[in-house]
Design a protein around this motif. Structure first.
Motif, PDB file in Angstrom:
ATOM      1  N   VAL A  88     -10.758  26.657  46.683  1.00 32.91           N
ATOM      2  CA  VAL A  88      -9.867  26.261  47.770  1.00 32.91           C
ATOM      3  C   VAL A  88      -8.607  25.686  47.144  1.00 32.91           C
ATOM      4  CG1 VAL A  88      -9.540  24.770  49.780  1.00 32.91           C
ATOM      5  CG2 VAL A  88     -11.782  25.798  49.340  1.00 32.91           C
ATOM      6  N   ALA A  89      -7.498  26.398  47.300  1.00 34.43           N
ATOM      7  CA  ALA A  89      -6.210  25.933  46.780  1.00 34.43           C
ATOM      8  C   ALA A  89      -5.400  25.327  47.916  1.00 34.43           C
ATOM      9  CB  ALA A  89      -5.449  27.086  46.143  1.00 34.43           C
ATOM     10  N   GLU A  90      -4.744  24.217  47.637  1.00 32.43           N
ATOM     11  CA  GLU A  90      -3.895  23.572  48.640  1.00 32.43           C
ATOM     12  C   GLU A  90      -2.436  23.876  48.349  1.00 32.43           C
ATOM     13  OE1 GLU A  90      -2.598  19.131  50.313  1.00 32.43           O
ATOM     14  OE2 GLU A  90      -4.271  19.315  48.898  1.00 32.43           O
ATOM     15  N   GLY A  91      -1.714  24.339  49.349  1.00 28.83           N
ATOM     16  CA  GLY A  91      -0.306  24.663  49.196  1.00 28.83           C
ATOM     17  C   GLY A  91       0.565  23.423  49.061  1.00 28.83           C
ATOM     18  N   LEU A  92       1.835  23.669  48.741  1.00 30.36           N
ATOM     19  CA  LEU A  92       2.833  22.620  48.561  1.00 30.36           C
ATOM     20  C   LEU A  92       3.928  22.791  49.606  1.00 30.36           C
ATOM     21  CD1 LEU A  92       3.980  20.351  46.549  1.00 30.36           C
ATOM     22  CD2 LEU A  92       5.326  22.213  45.585  1.00 30.36           C
ATOM     23  N   MET A  93       4.272  21.737  50.328  1.00 32.22           N
ATOM     24  CA  MET A  93       5.335  21.777  51.339  1.00 32.22           C
ATOM     25  C   MET A  93       5.092  22.954  52.290  1.00 32.22           C
ATOM     26  SD  MET A  93       8.722  20.633  49.183  1.00 32.22           S
ATOM     27  CE  MET A  93       8.858  22.144  48.243  1.00 32.22           C
ATOM     28  N   GLY A  94       6.163  23.687  52.628  1.00 30.82           N
ATOM     29  CA  GLY A  94       6.004  24.876  53.449  1.00 30.82           C
ATOM     30  C   GLY A  94       5.617  26.065  52.592  1.00 30.82           C
ATOM     31  N   LEU A  95       4.941  27.023  53.168  1.00 32.44           N
ATOM     32  CA  LEU A  95       4.385  28.163  52.443  1.00 32.44           C
ATOM     33  C   LEU A  95       5.408  28.895  51.581  1.00 32.44           C
ATOM     34  CD1 LEU A  95       2.178  30.310  51.892  1.00 32.44           C
ATOM     35  CD2 LEU A  95       2.751  31.321  54.125  1.00 32.44           C
ATOM     36  N   PHE A  96       6.631  29.060  52.076  1.00 33.48           N
ATOM     37  CA  PHE A  96       7.635  29.845  51.371  1.00 33.48           C
ATOM     38  C   PHE A  96       8.696  28.983  50.695  1.00 33.48           C
ATOM     39  CE2 PHE A  96       6.126  32.357  55.042  1.00 33.48           C
ATOM     40  CZ  PHE A  96       5.513  33.393  54.357  1.00 33.48           C
ATOM     41  N   ASP A  97       8.501  27.664  50.684  1.00 35.29           N
ATOM     42  CA  ASP A  97       9.505  26.765  50.125  1.00 35.29           C
ATOM     43  C   ASP A  97       9.448  26.781  48.603  1.00 35.29           C
ATOM     44  OD1 ASP A  97      10.179  26.049  52.700  1.00 35.29           O
ATOM     45  OD2 ASP A  97       8.881  24.290  52.725  1.00 35.29           O
ATOM     46  N   GLY A  98      10.576  27.157  47.983  1.00 33.55           N
ATOM     47  CA  GLY A  98      10.662  27.207  46.536  1.00 33.55           C
ATOM     48  C   GLY A  98      12.099  27.049  46.092  1.00 33.55           C
ATOM     49  N   VAL A  99      12.387  27.484  44.890  1.00 30.78           N
ATOM     50  CA  VAL A  99      13.729  27.397  44.325  1.00 30.78           C
ATOM     51  C   VAL A  99      14.219  28.803  43.999  1.00 30.78           C
ATOM     52  CG1 VAL A  99      13.330  25.089  43.381  1.00 30.78           C
ATOM     53  CG2 VAL A  99      12.825  27.099  41.975  1.00 30.78           C
ATOM     54  N   PRO A 100      15.540  28.983  43.805  1.00 30.96           N
ATOM     55  CA  PRO A 100      16.039  30.314  43.441  1.00 30.96           C
ATOM     56  C   PRO A 100      15.454  30.752  42.106  1.00 30.96           C
ATOM     57  CG  PRO A 100      17.846  28.870  44.139  1.00 30.96           C
ATOM     58  CD  PRO A 100      16.632  28.006  43.994  1.00 30.96           C
ATOM     59  N   ALA A 101      14.830  31.914  42.091  1.00 31.02           N
ATOM     60  CA  ALA A 101      14.170  32.392  40.871  1.00 31.02           C
ATOM     61  C   ALA A 101      13.830  33.862  41.029  1.00 31.02           C
ATOM     62  CB  ALA A 101      12.896  31.583  40.594  1.00 31.02           C
ATOM     63  N   ALA A 102      13.369  34.460  39.945  1.00 35.87           N
ATOM     64  CA  ALA A 102      12.903  35.847  39.996  1.00 35.87           C
ATOM     65  C   ALA A 102      11.712  35.947  40.935  1.00 35.87           C
ATOM     66  CB  ALA A 102      12.513  36.296  38.592  1.00 35.87           C
ATOM     67  N   PRO A 103      11.465  37.134  41.499  1.00 37.87           N
ATOM     68  CA  PRO A 103      10.318  37.289  42.413  1.00 37.87           C
ATOM     69  C   PRO A 103       9.025  36.798  41.778  1.00 37.87           C
ATOM     70  CG  PRO A 103      11.693  39.254  42.459  1.00 37.87           C
ATOM     71  CD  PRO A 103      12.238  38.379  41.361  1.00 37.87           C
ATOM     72  N   GLY A 104       8.281  36.009  42.551  1.00 37.43           N
ATOM     73  CA  GLY A 104       7.016  35.489  42.083  1.00 37.43           C
ATOM     74  C   GLY A 104       7.117  34.244  41.235  1.00 37.43           C
ATOM     75  N   ARG A 105       8.347  33.738  40.961  1.00 32.31           N
ATOM     76  CA  ARG A 105       8.516  32.592  40.069  1.00 32.31           C
ATOM     77  C   ARG A 105       9.265  31.446  40.743  1.00 32.31           C
ATOM     78  NH1 ARG A 105       7.907  33.396  34.737  1.00 32.31           N
ATOM     79  NH2 ARG A 105       7.606  31.138  34.833  1.00 32.31           N
ATOM     80  N   SER A 106       9.246  31.381  42.075  1.00 36.71           N
ATOM     81  CA  SER A 106      10.049  30.381  42.800  1.00 36.71           C
ATOM     82  C   SER A 106       9.375  29.023  42.927  1.00 36.71           C
ATOM     83  CB  SER A 106      10.375  30.901  44.201  1.00 36.71           C
ATOM     84  OG  SER A 106       9.233  30.817  45.047  1.00 36.71           O
ATOM     85  N   GLY A 107       8.090  28.927  42.568  1.00 38.91           N
ATOM     86  CA  GLY A 107       7.360  27.691  42.778  1.00 38.91           C
ATOM     87  C   GLY A 107       6.742  27.576  44.151  1.00 38.91           C
ATOM     88  N   ALA A 108       6.991  28.544  45.038  1.00 36.55           N
ATOM     89  CA  ALA A 108       6.434  28.492  46.388  1.00 36.55           C
ATOM     90  C   ALA A 108       4.938  28.792  46.368  1.00 36.55           C
ATOM     91  CB  ALA A 108       7.151  29.497  47.290  1.00 36.55           C
ATOM     92  N   SER A 109       4.238  28.244  47.344  1.00 34.97           N
ATOM     93  CA  SER A 109       2.799  28.508  47.459  1.00 34.97           C
ATOM     94  C   SER A 109       2.528  29.990  47.670  1.00 34.97           C
ATOM     95  CB  SER A 109       2.219  27.696  48.619  1.00 34.97           C
ATOM     96  OG  SER A 109       2.472  26.319  48.448  1.00 34.97           O
ATOM     97  N   ALA A 110       3.450  30.667  48.338  1.00 33.89           N
ATOM     98  CA  ALA A 110       3.281  32.107  48.557  1.00 33.89           C
ATOM     99  C   ALA A 110       3.197  32.868  47.244  1.00 33.89           C
ATOM    100  CB  ALA A 110       4.429  32.645  49.410  1.00 33.89           C
ATOM    101  N   ASP A 111       3.918  32.408  46.218  1.00 32.03           N
ATOM    102  CA  ASP A 111       3.834  33.048  44.902  1.00 32.03           C
ATOM    103  C   ASP A 111       2.416  32.990  44.342  1.00 32.03           C
ATOM    104  OD1 ASP A 111       6.573  33.428  44.970  1.00 32.03           O
ATOM    105  OD2 ASP A 111       7.036  31.784  43.598  1.00 32.03           O
TER     106      ASP A 111
END
Length: 446
Positions: A88-111
């Motif tokens: 069971v993994a717990e996400g961070l902030m909002g699901l898609f919230d991250g920083v500008p980065a290459a696809p899959g490397r934004s820090g978002a939980s969706a990654d």
């Protein structure tokens, strides 16, 4: 080869939706069923994994798609799932919230969900709305059609009619509603300036976790939830010999003295586990108990934490301070964030009282003059030290409210930039074998 365990990611569209309550309730409820449950936390967070560990009885690790190379994140996910029936993994902030980065490397939980093949368990705070909640769920599916939805848990429902209105609208989309949790003021975790009060300091934590588990067991269909999990997609763990090549931070010594008590708690589990895997021995000591670092160690590490809440006791801990100074005379000492503050000349607490610290660095810090510093950092070391030779590049973050009153005359520890392209600036301090900064190291950067 043992097949990977199933897993899912508890996500929400914003902070404060109830992810942590649902995650902790799930971990404890599933553990009470006799399942081995592995916990994980997306992104840079010291506090939530400690709660996961108490709830499940197993260590929880961080998974960070910005700070960690993909290979390291996959290896840690494999470790979190080792011997587990479910992750069971717990996400961070909002699901898609991250920083500008290459696809899959934004820090978002969706990654993390995409990289590890984890379906989403979407927690929706539906207070103040009914059928409109279905539009939010439809938006998630349209925005990220590649992310499978294990189902939705409605949080803070007000009545059976409210539950029916929201649930029917979401089920009409073909998406399962796995539970509906009513508002309950009795399962709120206490907070302080860096987030939740730490697990070790939370009074009656086991009782509170049991109440969370009772709430989840009563209002969530655990059998359907377990059935909705999917196999974890991750590479097998790398051995110690290849760990550094995929971003792990090598052990700074063969025997490492690490401060650990209520003032020094922010040390990532994956660092300690990685160092031990290399054969390093960790010798914990408590500055608040006036303990000095073990003289048999060859390096001392002062993690971050809450020294600003214990400044008077630390200033009076003569055995600790004298032992630390003696240690630093011929061996390396490094401090992160709170540890950096303790290595300085003085620390001013929230009331404005100034307390003398170790004086091994020239910096003076204050918690009375507060300003939030938060975000990812990419640093390059300016001298050889415990984190690597000159030029070593590291990824990590800062999160503190303390400010620097006087930087002193020490040379800077590193150059630090952020995830938004801000030009790197000198940060931290180093003097002889002693170094420190507000930067928390997560992994090496290529």
């Amino acid at each position: 080869m043992t097949p990977p365990p199933n897993g899912l990611l508890v996500a929400a569209l914003r902070s404060g939706s109830g992810k942590t309550t649902v995650t902790l309730g799930l971990l404890r409820a599933l553990a009470r069923r006799g399942l081995a449950v592995g916990g994980a936390k997306c992104g840079p967070d010291y506090i939530d994994p400690a709660f996961h560990a108490v709830a499940s009885g197993r260590a929880s690790l961080n998974l960070d798609s910005w700070a960690m190379p993909p290979e390291l994140m996959a290896r840690l996910a494999t470790r979190a799932g080792a011997g587990a029936d479910l992750v069971v993994a717990e996400g961070l902030m909002g699901l898609f919230d991250g920083v500008p980065a290459a696809p899959g490397r934004s820090g978002a939980s969706a990654d993390v969900a995409r990289a590890l093949g984890l379906p989403l368990l979407l927690v929706l705070d539906v207070s103040g709305q009914s059928q409109s909640a279905a539009a939010i769920v439809a938006g998630v599916r349209a925005y990220a059609p590649d992310l499978p939805l294990a189902g939705v848990i409605l949080n803070r429902v007000g009545s059976e009619r409210h539950t029916r209105l929201v649930g029917d609208a979401i089920r009409a989309l073909g998406i399962d509603v796995l539970g509906a949790i009513p508002r309950n003021p009795d399962v709120v975790l206490p907070e302080r300036h860096l987030g939740l009060v730490q697990a070790s300091e939370t009074s009656g934590l086991d009782t509170l976790l049991d109440r969370m588990a009772d709430l989840v067991e009563t209002h969530v269909d655990l059998d359907r939830l377990i059935a909705a999990a999917r196999p974890l997609v991750a590479s097998p763990p790398a051995d110690a010999a290849t760990a550094s090549s995929i971003g792990a931070i090598p052990a700074p010594g063969g025997r490492i003295a690490v401060a650990r008590d209520a003032a020094f708690t922010f040390l990532y589990p994956h660092l300690v586990e990685g160092w031990r895997a290399e054969g390093a021995e960790i010798a914990f000591f408590s500055p608040l108990a006036d303990e000095a670092p073990d003289a048999a160690c060859d390096v001392c590490w002062l993690p971050g934490g809450y020294p600003e809440l214990h400044a008077e006791r630390l200033a009076a801990a003569s055995g600790f301070l004298e032992g630390l100074r003696a240690f630093a005379a011929d061996r390396p000492v490094h401090g992160e964030c709170g540890g950096y503050m303790v290595l300085g000349r003085s620390l001013t607490d929230a009331s404005g009282r100034t307390h003398a610290m170790a004086g091994l660095l020239d910096v003076e810090t204050s918690f009375a003059k507060r300003k939030m510093h938060l975000g990812y950092r990419a640093v390059e070391l300016l001298a050889d030290g415990v984190l690597g030779p000159t030029g070593t590049r590291l990824a990590g973050h800062e999160f503190h409210y303390a400010t620097i009153v006087d930087p002193g005359r020490d040379a800077p520890f590193a150059l630090a930039g952020d995830a938004y392209g801000t030009p790197p600036q000198p940060t931290g301090s180093r003097r002889g074998r002693v170094s420190g900064s507000f930067f928390h190291a997560v992994a090496r950067r290529p």
